[in-house]
Design a protein around this motif. Structure first.
Motif, PDB file in Angstrom:
ATOM      1  N   PRO A 291      -2.846   3.706 -17.319  1.00 56.40           N
ATOM      2  CA  PRO A 291      -2.168   4.936 -17.752  1.00 56.40           C
ATOM      3  C   PRO A 291      -2.451   5.178 -19.237  1.00 56.40           C
ATOM      4  O   PRO A 291      -3.037   4.329 -19.915  1.00 56.40           O
ATOM      5  N   ASP A 292      -1.962   6.300 -19.786  1.00 60.00           N
ATOM      6  CA  ASP A 292      -2.174   6.596 -21.220  1.00 60.00           C
ATOM      7  C   ASP A 292      -1.563   5.523 -22.109  1.00 60.00           C
ATOM      8  O   ASP A 292      -2.030   5.288 -23.221  1.00 60.00           O
ATOM      9  N   ALA A 293      -0.508   4.896 -21.603  1.00 59.20           N
ATOM     10  CA  ALA A 293       0.173   3.882 -22.419  1.00 59.20           C
ATOM     11  C   ALA A 293      -0.719   2.671 -22.693  1.00 59.20           C
ATOM     12  O   ALA A 293      -0.423   1.861 -23.564  1.00 59.20           O
ATOM     13  N   ILE A 294      -1.807   2.549 -21.932  1.00 62.97           N
ATOM     14  CA  ILE A 294      -2.744   1.445 -22.171  1.00 62.97           C
ATOM     15  C   ILE A 294      -4.128   2.063 -22.356  1.00 62.97           C
ATOM     16  O   ILE A 294      -4.839   2.375 -21.395  1.00 62.97           O
ATOM     17  N   SER A 295      -4.479   2.307 -23.617  1.00 62.06           N
ATOM     18  CA  SER A 295      -5.719   3.035 -23.890  1.00 62.06           C
ATOM     19  C   SER A 295      -6.303   2.541 -25.211  1.00 62.06           C
ATOM     20  O   SER A 295      -5.708   1.714 -25.901  1.00 62.06           O
TER      21      SER A 295
ATOM     22  N   ALA B 119       0.857  -1.194   0.000  1.00 61.48           N
ATOM     23  CA  ALA B 119       0.000   0.000   0.000  1.00 61.48           C
ATOM     24  C   ALA B 119       0.892   1.242   0.000  1.00 61.48           C
ATOM     25  O   ALA B 119       2.123   1.137   0.093  1.00 61.48           O
ATOM     26  N   GLY B 120       0.274   2.403  -0.131  1.00 64.13           N
ATOM     27  CA  GLY B 120       0.965   3.688   0.010  1.00 64.13           C
ATOM     28  C   GLY B 120       2.130   3.850  -0.946  1.00 64.13           C
ATOM     29  O   GLY B 120       2.062   3.512  -2.129  1.00 64.13           O
ATOM     30  N   GLU B 121       3.261   4.350  -0.399  1.00 56.25           N
ATOM     31  CA  GLU B 121       4.430   4.670  -1.231  1.00 56.25           C
ATOM     32  C   GLU B 121       5.006   3.424  -1.899  1.00 56.25           C
ATOM     33  O   GLU B 121       5.445   3.463  -3.050  1.00 56.25           O
ATOM     34  N   ALA B 122       4.989   2.300  -1.173  1.00 57.36           N
ATOM     35  CA  ALA B 122       5.544   1.065  -1.745  1.00 57.36           C
ATOM     36  C   ALA B 122       4.749   0.674  -2.990  1.00 57.36           C
ATOM     37  O   ALA B 122       5.286   0.206  -3.995  1.00 57.36           O
ATOM     38  N   ARG B 123       3.441   0.876  -2.923  1.00 55.78           N
ATOM     39  CA  ARG B 123       2.584   0.543  -4.066  1.00 55.78           C
ATOM     40  C   ARG B 123       2.901   1.468  -5.253  1.00 55.78           C
ATOM     41  O   ARG B 123       2.954   1.037  -6.403  1.00 55.78           O
ATOM     42  N   LYS B 124       3.103   2.740  -4.934  1.00 56.23           N
ATOM     43  CA  LYS B 124       3.427   3.703  -6.012  1.00 56.23           C
ATOM     44  C   LYS B 124       4.753   3.337  -6.664  1.00 56.23           C
ATOM     45  O   LYS B 124       4.916   3.454  -7.879  1.00 56.23           O
ATOM     46  N   ARG B 125       5.708   2.871  -5.854  1.00 55.31           N
ATOM     47  CA  ARG B 125       7.037   2.541  -6.405  1.00 55.31           C
ATOM     48  C   ARG B 125       6.972   1.366  -7.375  1.00 55.31           C
ATOM     49  O   ARG B 125       7.715   1.313  -8.341  1.00 55.31           O
ATOM     50  N   MET B 126       6.066   0.409  -7.098  1.00 56.34           N
ATOM     51  CA  MET B 126       6.049  -0.756  -7.989  1.00 56.34           C
ATOM     52  C   MET B 126       5.163  -0.527  -9.226  1.00 56.34           C
ATOM     53  O   MET B 126       5.138  -1.342 -10.139  1.00 56.34           O
ATOM     54  N   ARG B 127       4.483   0.614  -9.273  1.00 58.22           N
ATOM     55  CA  ARG B 127       3.525   0.826 -10.371  1.00 58.22           C
ATOM     56  C   ARG B 127       4.168   0.815 -11.769  1.00 58.22           C
ATOM     57  O   ARG B 127       3.634   0.182 -12.682  1.00 58.22           O
ATOM     58  N   PRO B 128       5.308   1.485 -11.974  1.00 57.27           N
ATOM     59  CA  PRO B 128       5.867   1.463 -13.340  1.00 57.27           C
ATOM     60  C   PRO B 128       6.099   0.045 -13.851  1.00 57.27           C
ATOM     61  O   PRO B 128       5.782  -0.271 -14.995  1.00 57.27           O
ATOM     62  N   GLU B 129       6.605  -0.827 -12.983  1.00 56.52           N
ATOM     63  CA  GLU B 129       6.843  -2.207 -13.416  1.00 56.52           C
ATOM     64  C   GLU B 129       5.530  -2.931 -13.711  1.00 56.52           C
ATOM     65  O   GLU B 129       5.434  -3.723 -14.654  1.00 56.52           O
ATOM     66  N   ALA B 130       4.516  -2.635 -12.891  1.00 57.30           N
ATOM     67  CA  ALA B 130       3.200  -3.259 -13.110  1.00 57.30           C
ATOM     68  C   ALA B 130       2.638  -2.802 -14.458  1.00 57.30           C
ATOM     69  O   ALA B 130       2.046  -3.600 -15.194  1.00 57.30           O
ATOM     70  N   ILE B 131       2.838  -1.530 -14.800  1.00 51.49           N
ATOM     71  CA  ILE B 131       2.335  -1.021 -16.087  1.00 51.49           C
ATOM     72  C   ILE B 131       3.009  -1.757 -17.249  1.00 51.49           C
ATOM     73  O   ILE B 131       2.361  -2.154 -18.223  1.00 51.49           O
ATOM     74  N   VAL B 132       4.311  -1.959 -17.128  1.00 49.12           N
ATOM     75  CA  VAL B 132       5.045  -2.663 -18.196  1.00 49.12           C
ATOM     76  C   VAL B 132       4.451  -4.065 -18.384  1.00 49.12           C
ATOM     77  O   VAL B 132       4.195  -4.515 -19.510  1.00 49.12           O
ATOM     78  N   ALA B 133       4.188  -4.743 -17.275  1.00 46.41           N
ATOM     79  CA  ALA B 133       3.657  -6.108 -17.365  1.00 46.41           C
ATOM     80  C   ALA B 133       2.234  -6.102 -17.918  1.00 46.41           C
ATOM     81  O   ALA B 133       1.868  -6.932 -18.761  1.00 46.41           O
ATOM     82  N   MET B 134       1.417  -5.149 -17.478  1.00 45.77           N
ATOM     83  CA  MET B 134       0.019  -5.074 -17.960  1.00 45.77           C
ATOM     84  C   MET B 134       0.000  -4.751 -19.450  1.00 45.77           C
ATOM     85  O   MET B 134      -0.790  -5.316 -20.208  1.00 45.77           O
ATOM     86  N   ARG B 135       0.894  -3.858 -19.861  1.00 46.73           N
ATOM     87  CA  ARG B 135       0.970  -3.512 -21.297  1.00 46.73           C
ATOM     88  C   ARG B 135       1.294  -4.757 -22.120  1.00 46.73           C
ATOM     89  O   ARG B 135       0.742  -4.977 -23.196  1.00 46.73           O
ATOM     90  N   ASP B 136       2.160  -5.594 -21.584  1.00 49.26           N
ATOM     91  CA  ASP B 136       2.519  -6.840 -22.273  1.00 49.26           C
ATOM     92  C   ASP B 136       1.280  -7.736 -22.443  1.00 49.26           C
ATOM     93  O   ASP B 136       1.078  -8.335 -23.507  1.00 49.26           O
ATOM     94  N   CYS B 137       0.444  -7.797 -21.405  1.00 51.29           N
ATOM     95  CA  CYS B 137      -0.764  -8.636 -21.485  1.00 51.29           C
ATOM     96  C   CYS B 137      -1.721  -8.091 -22.551  1.00 51.29           C
ATOM     97  O   CYS B 137      -2.276  -8.858 -23.346  1.00 51.29           O
ATOM     98  N   PHE B 138      -1.928  -6.780 -22.563  1.00 54.69           N
ATOM     99  CA  PHE B 138      -2.791  -6.182 -23.598  1.00 54.69           C
ATOM    100  C   PHE B 138      -2.209  -6.470 -24.983  1.00 54.69           C
ATOM    101  O   PHE B 138      -2.923  -6.775 -25.927  1.00 54.69           O
TER     102      PHE B 138
END
Ligand SMILES: N[C@@H](CCC(=O)N[C@@H](CS)C(=O)NCC(=O)O)C(=O)O
Length: 335
Positions: A205-209, A143-162
């Motif tokens: 994010p915009d990268a997945i739209s 949660a909180g800051e730790a969650r924000k820190r892992m978000r860029p990596e999560a976006i990369v993985a989600m983009r791969d799934c899309f």
């Protein structure tokens, strides 16, 4: 008066559960009417306690006195117990795709990655009770800051799934995963975690739209439009209270005959042995204990009792579930 339970089916779910949508959509697309027993999104779930079911996950489906755990098992049971499904894959290739999509989106990466996309400032991620509830079940929610820190990596993985959907099965511009002019089980298996994040404010994010993945986004809107049309054309479910299901169970019938325990099963268990069944990935401290009735390569079935002593059955799939022998007297046997 006995409660109305269309087709003897009760779906225990809550509308924010993406796994539950796999079943809800299936029932809607097939026009199978059911009773809906809405559950809180956190423990405790007194309706399930009253049924003597320990399993803590959602969805759960009962048909008469048979209770089915796990969306994967529920889907395969509905396919068998309600034959003539127009949603079923028709070719070996489609059957394989369906199975692989099922493994990819549930056990594999997609749901886990989609869950990482829940924004740190969303109501759920700012609710200590919710985080504690899920962590008690065995998750490790950041949660909180730790969650924000892992978000860029999560976006990369989600983009791969899309990207996988956009540039493989949807790449030729087809309307639906198995082609044709109507959605099928292939669409249900592929879409559910994607639809979940697409509907979650601030998750993508915009990268997945719709600009970067136009085919995935228009496929999802097509699917939503089909579901909306079905809902506006007919009533698909009735609401039921947990206590009414327990009452109904007292005189309900079993949905299917029991099979035997496979003598060649690697676990070496016998019919009538006391066992515990539980998922291995999450919620594993919630074990259902009962006598083993059926063991096949696809499922284990145990018998349990309501508080009144009336017997019912709990079915779990073999994939992702553990079956542990219990010593007479109650302790876990060492195996
Ligand atoms: N393998 C299970 C997973 C179900 C699952 O994880 N459901 C979520 C809700 S979407 C859940 O149970 N979360 C924790 C809880 O509600 O206790 C299935 O396919 O049904």
């Amino acid at each position: 008066m006995a409660p109305e339970i269309p087709n003897d089916i009760v779906l225990y779910w809550y509308p924010f559960s993406p796994y539950a949508y796999r079943i809800y959509w299936y029932l809607l697309l097939r026009g199978i009417k059911f009773a809906s027993c809405i559950q809180p999104h956190m423990l405790p779930r007194p309706d399930l306690k009253a049924l003597n079911v320990e399993y803590r996950r959602i969805p759960i489906l009962s048909i008469g006195k048979d209770i089915y755990l796990d969306s994967r098992h529920i889907l395969s049971k509905l396919e068998t117990l309600f034959p003539g499904s127009e949603l079923s894959p028709r070719t070996p290739e489609h059957r394989l795709i369906q199975k692989l999509l099922d493994r990819w989106t549930t056990n594999g990466s997609v749901f886990g990655i989609a869950a990482q996309m829940i924004p740190a400032d969303s109501p759920a991620m700012r609710d200590p009770k919710f985080i504690k509830d899920r962590n008690d079940g065995g998750m490790k929610i950041l949660a909180g800051e730790a969650r924000k820190r892992m978000r860029p990596e999560a976006i990369v993985a989600m983009r791969d799934c899309f990207d996988i959907l956009e540039n493989t099965i949807l790449a030729d511009g087809r309307m639906w995963v198995f082609g044709g002019n109507r959605p099928s089980l292939g669409d249900i298996e592929a879409l559910w975690p994607f639809a979940w994040v697409m509907g979650m404010p601030g998750a993508l994010p915009d990268a997945i739209s719709a600009k970067t993945f136009p085919r995935v986004f228009s496929w999802a809107s097509r699917f939503n439009a089909v579901i909306k049309d079905i809902k506006s054309a007919q009533s698909v479910s009735v609401d039921i209270k947990g206590k009414d299901v327990v009452e109904y169970m007292e005189s309900a019938q079993y949905a299917e005959p029991s099979a035997n325990v496979d003598e060649n099963d690697p676990l070496g268990l016998s019919r009538g042995e006391l066992v515990e069944v539980y998922p291995t990935d999450y919620g594993f401290s919630h074990k259902d204990r009962g006598k083993l009735l059926t063991l096949t390569p696809y499922e284990a079935v145990i018998t349990k009792q309501l508080n009144s002593g009336t017997e019912f059955r709990v079915h779990v799939p073999r994939w992702g579930y553990r079956i542990t022998k219990v010593k007479e007297g109650g302790d876990l046997a060492k195996i």
